[in-house]
Design a protein around this motif. Structure first.
Motif, mmCIF file in Angstrom:
data_model
loop_
_atom_site.group_PDB
_atom_site.id
_atom_site.type_symbol
_atom_site.label_atom_id
_atom_site.label_comp_id
_atom_site.label_asym_id
_atom_site.label_seq_id
_atom_site.Cartn_x
_atom_site.Cartn_y
_atom_site.Cartn_z
ATOM 1 N N PHE A 35 -8.068 38.174 25.160
ATOM 2 C CA PHE A 35 -8.849 39.373 24.885
ATOM 3 C C PHE A 35 -10.156 39.000 24.188
ATOM 4 N N GLU A 36 -10.037 38.157 23.159
ATOM 5 C CA GLU A 36 -11.220 37.723 22.407
ATOM 6 C C GLU A 36 -12.178 36.937 23.282
ATOM 7 N N LEU A 37 -11.590 36.086 24.101
ATOM 8 C CA LEU A 37 -12.406 35.248 24.974
ATOM 9 C C LEU A 37 -13.258 36.110 25.905
ATOM 10 N N ASN A 38 -12.623 37.129 26.478
ATOM 11 C CA ASN A 38 -13.359 37.988 27.402
ATOM 12 C C ASN A 38 -14.525 38.679 26.718
ATOM 13 N N MET A 39 -14.314 39.063 25.434
ATOM 14 C CA MET A 39 -15.406 39.680 24.692
ATOM 15 C C MET A 39 -16.556 38.700 24.529
ATOM 16 N N MET A 40 -16.224 37.460 24.174
ATOM 17 C CA MET A 40 -17.274 36.454 23.961
ATOM 18 C C MET A 40 -18.034 36.177 25.252
ATOM 19 N N LEU A 41 -17.281 36.098 26.346
ATOM 20 C CA LEU A 41 -17.924 35.836 27.642
ATOM 21 C C LEU A 41 -18.908 36.946 27.976
ATOM 22 N N GLU A 42 -18.491 38.174 27.663
ATOM 23 C CA GLU A 42 -19.348 39.328 27.938
ATOM 24 C C GLU A 42 -20.618 39.251 27.086
ATOM 25 N N GLU A 43 -20.437 38.870 25.798
ATOM 26 C CA GLU A 43 -21.584 38.773 24.897
ATOM 27 C C GLU A 43 -22.590 37.740 25.392
ATOM 28 N N GLN A 66 -24.561 39.009 28.146
ATOM 29 C CA GLN A 66 -25.592 39.948 27.721
ATOM 30 C C GLN A 66 -26.767 39.225 27.067
ATOM 31 N N GLY A 67 -26.647 37.927 26.912
ATOM 32 C CA GLY A 67 -27.751 37.169 26.336
ATOM 33 C C GLY A 67 -27.612 36.918 24.843
ATOM 34 N N ASP A 68 -26.429 37.146 24.313
ATOM 35 C CA ASP A 68 -26.211 36.903 22.886
ATOM 36 C C ASP A 68 -25.861 35.433 22.669
ATOM 37 N N ALA A 69 -26.866 34.654 22.216
ATOM 38 C CA ALA A 69 -26.669 33.208 22.101
ATOM 39 C C ALA A 69 -25.652 32.833 21.026
ATOM 40 N N SER A 70 -25.411 33.760 20.088
ATOM 41 C CA SER A 70 -24.479 33.416 18.999
ATOM 42 C C SER A 70 -23.049 33.294 19.517
ATOM 43 N N ALA A 71 -22.813 33.803 20.729
ATOM 44 C CA ALA A 71 -21.471 33.687 21.307
ATOM 45 C C ALA A 71 -21.177 32.252 21.738
ATOM 46 N N ARG A 72 -22.256 31.464 21.922
ATOM 47 C CA ARG A 72 -22.099 30.105 22.419
ATOM 48 C C ARG A 72 -21.186 29.233 21.535
ATOM 49 N N PRO A 73 -21.535 29.102 20.214
ATOM 50 C CA PRO A 73 -20.636 28.266 19.377
ATOM 51 C C PRO A 73 -19.207 28.798 19.347
ATOM 52 N N GLN A 74 -19.049 30.112 19.379
ATOM 53 C CA GLN A 74 -17.700 30.693 19.371
ATOM 54 C C GLN A 74 -16.935 30.293 20.627
ATOM 55 N N LEU A 75 -17.671 30.330 21.743
ATOM 56 C CA LEU A 75 -17.045 29.949 23.001
ATOM 57 C C LEU A 75 -16.647 28.481 22.996
ATOM 58 N N GLU A 76 -17.534 27.677 22.400
ATOM 59 C CA GLU A 76 -17.228 26.250 22.335
ATOM 60 C C GLU A 76 -15.966 26.018 21.504
ATOM 61 N N LEU A 98 -20.832 28.637 30.016
ATOM 62 C CA LEU A 98 -21.698 27.793 29.190
ATOM 63 C C LEU A 98 -22.762 27.127 30.055
ATOM 64 N N ASP A 99 -22.360 26.652 31.238
ATOM 65 C CA ASP A 99 -23.298 26.006 32.163
ATOM 66 C C ASP A 99 -24.387 26.970 32.589
ATOM 67 N N ALA A 100 -23.957 28.178 32.966
ATOM 68 C CA ALA A 100 -24.909 29.172 33.450
ATOM 69 C C ALA A 100 -25.909 29.495 32.348
ATOM 70 N N GLY A 101 -25.432 29.598 31.127
ATOM 71 C CA GLY A 101 -26.309 29.872 29.993
ATOM 72 C C GLY A 101 -27.316 28.758 29.803
ATOM 73 N N ALA A 102 -26.843 27.519 29.970
ATOM 74 C CA ALA A 102 -27.724 26.370 29.783
ATOM 75 C C ALA A 102 -28.792 26.331 30.861
ATOM 76 N N ALA A 103 -28.408 26.723 32.072
ATOM 77 C CA ALA A 103 -29.356 26.675 33.186
ATOM 78 C C ALA A 103 -30.525 27.626 32.956
ATOM 79 N N ASP A 104 -30.238 28.768 32.290
ATOM 80 C CA ASP A 104 -31.304 29.729 32.026
ATOM 81 C C ASP A 104 -32.351 29.151 31.091
#
Lengths: 617, 197
Positions: free
Chosen positions: B100-108, B111-121, B183-189
């Motif tokens: 559940f938490e993971l899906n929220m982070m992925l959504e964030e 949406q362009g919320d970079a702060s989700a990146r470390p959480q995802l990692e 994470l890859d898609a975010g990096a590509a942007d």
């Protein structure tokens, strides 16, 4: 003829050669008793430029003469045709902006290129290069050459491989094996009994880039992973320089040279020269003279490096992906081998060295190493090389279209070949009797992002309710990396085997028709050659006779003998311009007989003269 | 001569789940020398076809047996424990909260919320840890199966357990893949602008 040939095990008195069919240059090699050797042409040249020209009578010539015609008659000539192999018109859209390919309007699934008045498919054009290499090999080895190993970029897809095989057949060569270029290079390097270990082969050629990582183990060369780009090479670097030069010219000469194909070809040569020089000196000039005007531009390595950095970076991305697939880090690579002319560029060397943290091997000429390796593989197939074995992989995943335009992968990239996989599918509609099987190649998940290799209809499905039928689809990739698909109704046992005809290839019938045509052409060529040869012989005997008529020996003949000779001369001269070499040869023989005594007399007087000259008084 | 289609039989090794991969590799090289089509290019068409067939089994077999997960899946299928389609999106109950938490982070992140990146990692590391735990669980089950009498109740029980552990593993594997993709898609942007002269 008189000399006898030693037969090394093969029943046939012929040799299998190894061919590097490159974007820019091509080479042919063979396996000597101990090591592979490049075959030279009559003038001692090893490299056959991959340039092809169409002569006024519609024939294709390749190599050095074609390269000269590229300058004087660009409309009849083509280079870098490898970029078009196995591709459709839609695929080459970007290519057309940068290369002077003249695609014929009637191109359908297979591209046709206009050269002069006629159109040719890319395999036909490539076949001209192969034919030249075959001729060179036959002349050098003195035996027929009918079988070959041809190298292809590791990252070539199925259609590109098929097109290369077709080119071989059109050139009269049975392609025993297609070998991936970097793998072939590793075979050539492996000859010095290298230790076991992991090697990376970085192959940056004229038009393609490949990276392969291999494990060497007691003569087994196991490819762990491969990656690359079939449209990235020295050509692209040339185009960057060309673009700058064209922009300069537009402002300096107030002229858009890009529309003048001869001018562009000459300018291209000038920028290639500058590029090559920059591998050895820190700065140089692009120098160009055309229609009485001059253009020069200084270019140093710093600028050049900045210009090509994005291209080099693209190769490094492929290298990282390849390491990833091989489940290795750069530290895991023991040795690096450089292949291809573009690896002479200093920036490329340092970038590779930095990435793999290993000093690259460059002992072998990077332009020859692929052909040498192909010859080793030819030796393996002939049974002469028994201590080596190549285990190669398929570079791209293969799959089938399923519901919703999604690709279901059956064989994943970097699987050792031969490889097979079977998957069962079912019907979607009640009573459905046929199933369309759509074969795709590529790494993406959606059909639209993968390359369509083939579609075929599997008929004779037992008409039963939806979801009940069981259709087993089996993929089998052979050692050449070429796919064969079999579909089978598991309930009825009905089977249908399909040779995957790539959507962008030539059909079997088309290839057959072309081969027939080339045979007819070959007969014509043969007749012409025989007439030409007979004329040369006639010239020789006529001039020798003329010399004889001026000698003392002529006077020693009876008047009747002289009349017979004079008659034979007139006879030969009368048929000199005929097109039947049989008649010509007959007349030559007639004159030959008539002048027998004259020749004898001349010989005798020459000997007597010689004896007189050496006599000591 | 008929070629065995069963991978274990083809390699001539015991039907065990714990394998010495070094020995397997050695055997793979030996069999490659014996069967590779390169060794048959001067033989009859029939022999060539057999070599192609045998080498395909050899390569498919090596690919399957050297990887513990694929090896287990293969044995399960062969022993009548089909692993099925596994396309179900059913979340294993013990992972509900994390997913559940993971899906929220992925959504964030989407949406362009970079702060989700470390959480995802972080989440990724967590899942990798879970996968390692599962892998040691698998190894223990492999040993259990290998120790049991073939076809015995204990062996069947072990296979049953292996199947459910594999399902859990696949689920986590997919989660890790989703995170990597995001994470890859975010990096590509954030790709640097191409350098121009």
């Amino acid at each position: 003829m008189g000399a006898f040939q030693i037969d090394f095990g093969s029943e046939r008195n012929s040799k299998i050669v190894g061919i590097d069919l490159g974007t820019t240059n091509s080479l042919v090699a063979y396996m000597d008793l101990t090591r592979p050797r490049i075959i030279e042409d009559a003038e001692g040249r090893k490299i056959v430029p991959s340039v092809i020209s169409s002569t006024s009578d519609g024939k294709l010539i390749a190599g050095e003469p074609a390269r000269d015609l590229l300058l004087t008659n660009p409309g009849r000539s083509i280079y870098s045709v490898k970029r078009l192999m196995g591709r459709g018109v839609a695929d080459v859209h970007d290519e057309l902006k940068l290369f002077p390919f003249r695609i014929a309007d009637d191109s359908e699934s297979v591209i046709k290129v206009k050269l002069g008045e006629r159109t040719f498919t890319p395999p036909e054009i490539s076949a001209a290069v192969l034919r030249q290499l075959k001729d060179n090999a036959e002349a050098a080895l003195g035996v027929p050459v009918i079988e070959a190993v041809i190298t292809v970029p590791a990252y070539f897809n199925d259609a590109q491989r098929q097109a290369t095989k077709d080119a071989g057949r059109l050139a009269g060569l049975e392609v025993l094996r297609l070998v991936n270029e970097p793998t072939a290079a590793s075979l050539a390097y492996g000859l010095d009994k290298r230790n076991n270990g992991i090697i990376a082969v970085y192959d940056f050629g004229g038009g393609t880039f490949d990276i392969s990582i291999l494990r060497l183990h007691e003569g087994i060369f196991e490819v762990l992973a491969t990656n690359g780009d079939t449209h990235l090479g020295g050509d692209d670097i040339d185009n960057l320089l060309l673009r700058i030069a064209l922009e300069d010219l537009e402002s300096e000469w107030a002229e858009d040279l890009s529309r003048d194909s001869e001018g562009v070809q000459r300018l291209r040569r000038a920028v290639i020269k500058a590029k090559e020089e920059l591998s050895f000196v820190p700065e140089t000039r692009i120098e160009f003279e055309y229609k009485g005007r001059r253009y020069t531009r200084a270019i140093d390595r710093q600028l050049f490096d900045r210009l090509i950095a994005p291209i080099v970076e693209r190769t490094l991305e492929s290298c990282r992906a390849c390491l990833n697939d091989a489940k290795l880090t750069p530290e895991g690579i023991d040795e690096v081998v450089l292949v291809g002319g573009s690896t002479r560029i200093p920036l490329v060397r340092t970038a590779v060295e930095r990435l793999f943290k290993a000093k690259p091997h460059t002992e072998l000429n990077p332009e020859e190493v692929v052909a040498l390796g192909a010859a080793v593989q030819a030796g393996i197939l002939a049974g002469h090389v028994e201590d080596k074995l190549l285990l190669d992989v398929t570079p791209l995943s293969l799959g089938i279209e399923t519901m919703g335009g999604v690709v279901s992968k059956l064989i994943h990239r970097n699987s050792t070949i031969p490889a097979s996989a079977t998957e069962t599918f079912t019907t979607a509609v009640d009573g459905q009797c046929n199933v369309l099987i759509h074969v795709l190649q590529g790494e993406r998940e959606l059909v639209k992002d993968c390359r369509s290799l083939a579609r075929f209809d599997f008929k004779d499905v037992e008409p039963i309710p939806a979801g009940m039928a069981r259709i087993e689809v089996r993929f089998l990739i052979d050692a050449n990396g070429i796919l064969n698909v079999t579909a089978r109704d598991a309930r009825t046992g009905k089977e249908q085997s399909v040779e995957v005809k790539p959507s962008y290839g030539l059909s079997e019938e088309q290839v057959e028709a072309m081969i027939r045509e080339s045979f007819e052409k070959a007969e014509e060529d043969m007749r012409e050659r025989q007439v030409r040869e007979a004329r040369v012989e006639a010239d020789n005997i006529l001039s020798a006779t003329e010399k004889g008529q001026k000698s003392e020996a002529w006077m020693a003949l009876t008047s009747e003998e002289r009349a017979v000779i004079e008659f034979a001369i007139r006879d030969l001269e009368a048929s000199y311009h005929g097109t039947d070499h049989h008649v010509l040869n007959e007349k030559i023989e007639q004159l030959n007989k008539a002048t027998m005594k004259l020749a004898e007399n001349m010989m005798n007087s020459a000997v007597q003269g010689a004896l007189k000259g050496t006599k000591i008084d | 001569m008929s070629i065995p289609r069963d991978f274990y039989e083809f390699f001539g090794i015991e039907r065990r789940l714990t394998l010495d991969t070094g020995a397997l590799q050695k055997r793979f090289y030996e069999l490659s020398r014996q069967w590779h089509p390169d060794r048959f290019s001067r033989k009859s068409a029939e022999e060539q076809l057999q070599a192609l067939d045998a080498t395909a089994i050899l390569n498919d077999g090596y690919r399957t047996l050297r990887d513990p997960v694929k090896r287990a899946e293969y044995l399960l299928t062969e022993e009548g424990f089909p692993i099925g389609e596994q396309r179900s999106r059913d979340v294993p109950p013990e992972l509900l909260e994390e997913v559940f938490e993971l899906n929220m982070m992925l959504e964030e992140l989407k949406q362009g919320d970079a702060s989700a990146r470390p959480q995802l990692e972080n989440a990724r590391e967590n899942f990798v840890g879970l996968r390692m735990g599962i892998d040691s669980e698998l190894m223990a089950l492999f040993a259990k199966y290998d120790a049991a009498e073939p076809q015995s109740e204990t062996a069947k029980q072990a296979l049953h357990e292996i199947r459910s552990v594999l399902n859990r593993r696949r689920y986590i594997e997919n989660l890790i893949r989703d995170v990597d993709k995001a994470l890859d898609a975010g990096a590509a942007d954030a790709e640097p602008v191409e350098e121009r002269l």
